[in-house]
Design a protein around this motif. Sequence first.
Motif, PDB file in Angstrom:
ATOM      1  N   LEU A  74       0.856  -1.174   0.000  1.00  0.00           N
ATOM      2  CA  LEU A  74       0.000   0.000   0.000  1.00  0.00           C
ATOM      3  C   LEU A  74       0.904   1.238   0.000  1.00  0.00           C
ATOM      4  N   VAL A  75       0.651   2.149  -0.954  1.00  0.00           N
ATOM      5  CA  VAL A  75       1.455   3.364  -1.075  1.00  0.00           C
ATOM      6  C   VAL A  75       0.518   4.565  -1.024  1.00  0.00           C
ATOM      7  N   TRP A  76       0.948   5.605  -0.333  1.00  0.00           N
ATOM      8  CA  TRP A  76       0.176   6.828  -0.182  1.00  0.00           C
ATOM      9  C   TRP A  76       0.853   7.953  -0.950  1.00  0.00           C
ATOM     10  N   TYR A  77       0.058   8.664  -1.754  1.00  0.00           N
ATOM     11  CA  TYR A  77       0.540   9.795  -2.547  1.00  0.00           C
ATOM     12  C   TYR A  77      -0.154  11.060  -2.044  1.00  0.00           C
ATOM     13  N   ASP A  78       0.621  12.034  -1.599  1.00  0.00           N
ATOM     14  CA  ASP A  78       0.083  13.293  -1.086  1.00  0.00           C
ATOM     15  C   ASP A  78      -0.505  14.108  -2.244  1.00  0.00           C
ATOM     16  N   THR A  79      -1.111  15.237  -1.922  1.00  0.00           N
ATOM     17  CA  THR A  79      -1.669  16.106  -2.962  1.00  0.00           C
ATOM     18  C   THR A  79      -0.563  16.715  -3.817  1.00  0.00           C
ATOM     19  N   GLU A  80       0.649  16.747  -3.269  1.00  0.00           N
ATOM     20  CA  GLU A  80       1.788  17.278  -3.994  1.00  0.00           C
ATOM     21  C   GLU A  80       2.932  16.268  -3.953  1.00  0.00           C
ATOM     22  N   VAL A  81       3.387  15.835  -5.124  1.00  0.00           N
ATOM     23  CA  VAL A  81       4.519  14.909  -5.232  1.00  0.00           C
ATOM     24  C   VAL A  81       5.608  15.630  -6.019  1.00  0.00           C
ATOM     25  N   THR A  82       6.829  15.671  -5.460  1.00  0.00           N
ATOM     26  CA  THR A  82       7.928  16.348  -6.138  1.00  0.00           C
ATOM     27  C   THR A  82       9.160  15.445  -6.179  1.00  0.00           C
ATOM     28  N   ALA A  83      10.033  15.696  -7.142  1.00  0.00           N
ATOM     29  CA  ALA A  83      11.284  14.934  -7.244  1.00  0.00           C
ATOM     30  C   ALA A  83      12.225  15.607  -8.230  1.00  0.00           C
ATOM     31  N   PHE A  84      13.487  15.252  -8.095  1.00  0.00           N
ATOM     32  CA  PHE A  84      14.477  15.583  -9.110  1.00  0.00           C
ATOM     33  C   PHE A  84      14.654  14.313  -9.923  1.00  0.00           C
ATOM     34  N   VAL A  85      14.512  14.398 -11.238  1.00  0.00           N
ATOM     35  CA  VAL A  85      14.541  13.188 -12.060  1.00  0.00           C
ATOM     36  C   VAL A  85      15.732  13.162 -13.000  1.00  0.00           C
ATOM     37  N   GLU A  86      16.167  11.953 -13.278  1.00  0.00           N
ATOM     38  CA  GLU A  86      17.191  11.677 -14.279  1.00  0.00           C
ATOM     39  C   GLU A  86      16.928  10.262 -14.766  1.00  0.00           C
ATOM     40  N   ASN A  87      17.702   9.783 -15.692  1.00  0.00           N
ATOM     41  CA  ASN A  87      17.468   8.461 -16.251  1.00  0.00           C
ATOM     42  C   ASN A  87      17.457   7.390 -15.152  1.00  0.00           C
ATOM     43  N   ARG A  88      16.358   6.641 -15.062  1.00  0.00           N
ATOM     44  CA  ARG A  88      16.160   5.549 -14.108  1.00  0.00           C
ATOM     45  C   ARG A  88      16.294   5.972 -12.646  1.00  0.00           C
ATOM     46  N   ARG A  89      15.960   7.251 -12.351  1.00  0.00           N
ATOM     47  CA  ARG A  89      16.072   7.692 -10.965  1.00  0.00           C
ATOM     48  C   ARG A  89      15.152   8.863 -10.653  1.00  0.00           C
ATOM     49  N   MET A  90      14.545   8.797  -9.458  1.00  0.00           N
ATOM     50  CA  MET A  90      13.801   9.921  -8.887  1.00  0.00           C
ATOM     51  C   MET A  90      14.423  10.132  -7.511  1.00  0.00           C
ATOM     52  N   LYS A  91      15.046  11.296  -7.300  1.00  0.00           N
ATOM     53  CA  LYS A  91      15.701  11.528  -6.011  1.00  0.00           C
ATOM     54  C   LYS A  91      15.088  12.731  -5.316  1.00  0.00           C
TER      55      LYS A  91
END
Length: 146
Positions: A74-91
């Motif tokens: 079970l995964v919870w996603y907030d109203t706001e999801v942010t990340a720094f992205v690059e190939n094969r990665r979300m950091k």
Amino acid sequence: MSQVIASHRENAEVYTDPVVCKQKSLELLKEINMPNGLLPLEDIVEVGRNAETGFVWLKQKKAKEHKYKKIGKLVWYDTEVTAFVENRRMKKLTGVKSKEILIWVTISDITISDPECKKINFATPTGLSRSFPASAFEEEEEEEKK
């Protein structure tokens, strides 16, 4: 709007049409070689991406819980999801938590280190991590329609 989003908004592509937002979220996952079911957000009201910094954000009307049936998570996603992205990665991911036994654990980093082994790794801010088959995060809707 969070300060982090505000600081990356200049020079960013921003979309607010719900149909375009869903399409852009799927395009983003494909572009960074992540499974297309990794962000099963609903009622997305804004998607933004700053190509210079690699920062992305997705806003949805309300927080959402999603169960990945293939792994029973079970995964919870907030109203706001942010990340720094690059190939094969979300950091530096924000707005995503996974239920582990009885507690919600913050997910801060998602990587596919070796595309050949088809494993996806989820890490917490404390450095703990777990790996799962990447196939568990492919879009499940197609199977449910059958």
